[in-house]
Design an enzyme around this catalytic site. Structure first.
Site, PDB file in Angstrom:
ATOM      1  CG  ASP A 146     -93.005   8.652  65.111  1.00  0.00           C
ATOM      2  OD1 ASP A 146     -92.686   9.851  65.017  1.00  0.00           O
ATOM      3  OD2 ASP A 146     -93.904   8.252  65.880  1.00  0.00           O
TER       4      ASP A 146
ATOM      5  CG  ASN B 275    -101.020   9.187  60.688  1.00  0.00           C
ATOM      6  OD1 ASN B 275    -101.926  10.007  60.553  1.00  0.00           O
ATOM      7  ND2 ASN B 275     -99.735   9.506  60.554  1.00  0.00           N
TER       8      ASN B 275
ATOM      9  CE  LYS C 166     -95.240  12.372  72.555  1.00  0.00           C
ATOM     10  NZ  LYS C 166     -96.435  11.900  71.850  1.00  0.00           N
TER      11      LYS C 166
ATOM     12  CE  LYS D  65     -91.380  15.301  69.881  1.00  0.00           C
ATOM     13  NZ  LYS D  65     -92.039  14.811  68.673  1.00  0.00           N
TER      14      LYS D  65
ATOM     15  CE  LYS E  33     -99.358  -5.166  43.138  1.00  0.00           C
ATOM     16  NZ  LYS E  33    -100.465  -5.777  42.422  1.00  0.00           N
TER      17      LYS E  33
ATOM     18  CG  PHE F  66    -101.325  19.288  68.097  1.00  0.00           C
ATOM     19  CD1 PHE F  66    -100.905  20.496  67.561  1.00  0.00           C
ATOM     20  CD2 PHE F  66    -102.667  19.118  68.394  1.00  0.00           C
ATOM     21  CE1 PHE F  66    -101.808  21.521  67.332  1.00  0.00           C
ATOM     22  CE2 PHE F  66    -103.579  20.135  68.164  1.00  0.00           C
ATOM     23  CZ  PHE F  66    -103.154  21.344  67.628  1.00  0.00           C
TER      24      PHE F  66
HETATM   25  N1  CTP Z   1     -93.592  15.269  65.182  1.00  0.00           N
HETATM   26  C1  CTP Z   1     -92.726  15.745  64.206  1.00  0.00           C
HETATM   27  N2  CTP Z   1     -91.947  14.880  63.508  1.00  0.00           N
HETATM   28  C2  CTP Z   1     -92.014  13.559  63.738  1.00  0.00           C
HETATM   29  C3  CTP Z   1     -92.898  13.049  64.724  1.00  0.00           C
HETATM   30  C4  CTP Z   1     -93.682  13.947  65.424  1.00  0.00           C
HETATM   31  O1  CTP Z   1     -92.667  16.974  63.999  1.00  0.00           O
HETATM   32  N3  CTP Z   1     -91.263  12.740  63.024  1.00  0.00           N
HETATM   33  C5  CTP Z   1     -94.401  16.258  65.933  1.00  0.00           C
HETATM   34  C6  CTP Z   1     -95.886  16.162  65.701  1.00  0.00           C
HETATM   35  O2  CTP Z   1     -96.267  17.009  64.628  1.00  0.00           O
HETATM   36  C7  CTP Z   1     -96.459  16.637  67.011  1.00  0.00           C
HETATM   37  C8  CTP Z   1     -95.416  16.215  68.021  1.00  0.00           C
HETATM   38  O3  CTP Z   1     -94.215  15.991  67.294  1.00  0.00           O
HETATM   39  O4  CTP Z   1     -96.579  18.033  67.070  1.00  0.00           O
HETATM   40  C9  CTP Z   1     -95.756  14.996  68.803  1.00  0.00           C
HETATM   41  O5  CTP Z   1     -96.128  13.954  67.940  1.00  0.00           O
HETATM   42  P1  CTP Z   1     -96.615  12.534  68.488  1.00  0.00           P
HETATM   43  O6  CTP Z   1     -96.899  11.656  67.312  1.00  0.00           O
HETATM   44  O7  CTP Z   1     -97.665  12.741  69.530  1.00  0.00           O
HETATM   45  O8  CTP Z   1     -95.373  12.059  69.270  1.00  0.00           O
HETATM   46  P2  CTP Z   1     -93.974  11.474  68.854  1.00  0.00           P
HETATM   47  O9  CTP Z   1     -92.968  12.538  69.084  1.00  0.00           O
HETATM   48  O10 CTP Z   1     -94.019  10.856  67.517  1.00  0.00           O
HETATM   49  O11 CTP Z   1     -93.743  10.412  70.026  1.00  0.00           O
HETATM   50  P3  CTP Z   1     -94.431   8.987  70.285  1.00  0.00           P
HETATM   51  O12 CTP Z   1     -94.617   8.360  68.945  1.00  0.00           O
HETATM   52  O13 CTP Z   1     -93.443   8.303  71.137  1.00  0.00           O
HETATM   53  O14 CTP Z   1     -95.718   9.280  71.013  1.00  0.00           O
END
Ligand code: CTP
Length: 403
Positions: free
Chosen positions: A281, A212, A339, A343, A291, A325
């Site tokens: 995610d 990302n 969140k 969490k 490859k 975050f």
């Molecule tokens: N986070 C994490 N592990 C993951 C995904 C997210 O620890 N596999 C943590 C990120 O570091 C951040 C928080 O969760 O502190 C929120 O991440 P964000 O990408 O905003 O949200 P998601 O939980 O991934 O939810 P969504 O994709 O539905 O917005």
């Protein structure tokens, strides 16, 4: 010279203890301070300005309208000049004037214009010091940010024994010295902070990956701030092209799985965990050793979920403070609050990544900080480094009262 180049403005008000203020000026000057003296008319009934002029080697001020230098306005200039303003001795009358914002002489007028810290050393009869009006005025001044050097107990000039004697000049100089020279402990001294930053990278084959746009700037700024606020700081970083901040221990990781492992290694004894990383995610279900060759037609990639690191930490939490975050593109605060709950976090820092004033890659950010206990603060757009320091300071400070 303990007080070299420190500028102390001494306001002397009426009372028999004025003679001690002469000794105070002498001791401050001997310690290297630049001292200027302002007297009230009543103070001048006890000691001539000349004594203070000789001890401070500066003009003594008492008349608001005696403008010694036409290029400045004396009471404003004096107020701006001072690093610290002492009022010693301070009479009950002067405390009353100051508490009520009355400015009818040089000393009381400049104190209204002052932005430097103001310390008051009262000296008066014990019954005057205990009078409800005086106590009320002291309380009011304390709330206004004025600080007091408590009068000691002893024989008072009026014959009583009790509280009301001006603190000894040596002790006042000691207090002034510690004000200028003692550095207060940093708010995160003795604490361990783990910060994660950057994106994670999930391999498809030896030449391709999913990732990302996270630049890692916010996480690196959080680690820098934690270190500068005194913490032992571990920065667990996904692949970014940033210089690690000085003083932090950097652990480089690539994937969400590696990040999870590194965080767990440091979780048990951590005091604060800041999850700024944009963790993937999903990852490819199969990682190819060779490859992948292109074929005719469309292709699809099967993905599987990675572990939600923050959620896992929330489930394991004992004494750690968890700061997450939330990067959102719509309904940022609503999703962010969700969140925080889901969490089991203590704080969440929410940013709308579509906001042109901040977001991925930018040096600035606009965030809302929300705590589990209901504190909700919006921070205007500012540099990520400055923001990180403000966020940490708020979290540590508010955390003491509200979590
Ligand atoms: N986070 C994490 N592990 C993951 C995904 C997210 O620890 N596999 C943590 C990120 O570091 C951040 C928080 O969760 O502190 C929120 O991440 P964000 O990408 O905003 O949200 P998601 O939980 O991934 O939810 P969504 O994709 O539905 O917005």
């Amino acid at each position: 010279m303990l007080l070299a180049n420190k500028k102390v403005l001494l306001c002397v008000t009426g009372g028999i203890a004025v003679y001690k203020a002469v000794a105070l000026v002498s001791k401050l000057s001997q310690s290297g301070a630049h001292v200027k003296v302002v007297m009230t008319r009543s103070a001048m009934e006890f000691v001539q300005p000349l004594s203070f002029q000789v001890m401070s080697r500066n003009d003594v001020y008492f008349d608001t309208f005696d403008e010694k230098d036409s290029s400045v306005i004396a009471h404003i200039d004096l107020a701006n000049w001072a690093d610290l303003i002492l009022v010693a001795p301070t009479s009950a009358n002067f405390i009353g004037k100051l508490a009520n914002g009355i400015a009818d002489d040089m000393a009381s007028t400049l104190l209204l214009a002052a932005t430097a810290p103001v310390w008051i050393a009262p000296a008066m009869n014990v019954h005057m010091y205990e009078h409800p009006a005086v106590l009320r005025n002291i309380d009011r001044l304390y709330r206004d940010g004025v600080r007091f050097i408590e009068p000691s107990e002893g024989f008072l000039a009026c014959g009583y024994v009790g509280k009301g004697r001006l603190e000894e000049p040596e002790r006042i100089v000691e207090l002034v010295d510690s004000f200028f020279n003692e550095t207060p402990p940093l708010p995160l001294t003795g604490k361990k902070v783990v910060v994660t930053a950057g994106p994670t990278l999930e391999r498809i084959d030896p030449v391709r990956y999913i990732s990302n746009f996270s630049s890692g700037k916010m996480g690196y700024a959080m680690a820098k701030a934690a270190f500068e606020l005194g913490a032992e700081t571990i920065l667990i970083s996904g692949p970014v092209s940033l210089e690690p901040p000085e003083g932090v221990k950097l652990i480089r990781v690539e994937s969400a799985a590696e990040m999870l492992e590194a965080v767990l290694d440091h979780y048990t004894d951590a005091d604060y965990i800041v999850k700024s990383a944009a963790v993937a995610d999903y990852r490819p279900k199969t990682v190819y050793d060779q490859k992948m060759k292109k074929k005719d037609g469309a292709a699809s990639l099967e993905l599987e979920r990675t572990t939600d690191i923050l959620k896992t930490l929330g489930e394991m939490k004992t004494t750690q403070r968890l700061i997450g975050f939330a990067a959102e593109t719509t309904d940022a605060v609503t999703y962010g609050k969700g969140k925080l709950e889901a969490k089991n976090l203590d704080w969440i820092i929410i940013n709308d990544v579509t906001d042109p004033a901040g977001g991925f890659g930018s040096d600035a950010n606009v965030v809302t900080l929300i705590s589990r206990s209901g504190v909700e603060l919006q921070f205007p757009a500012m540099e990520k480094k400055e923001l990180a320091k403000k966020l940490f300071t708020t979290i540590v400070h508010e955390g003491q009262d509200s979590l």
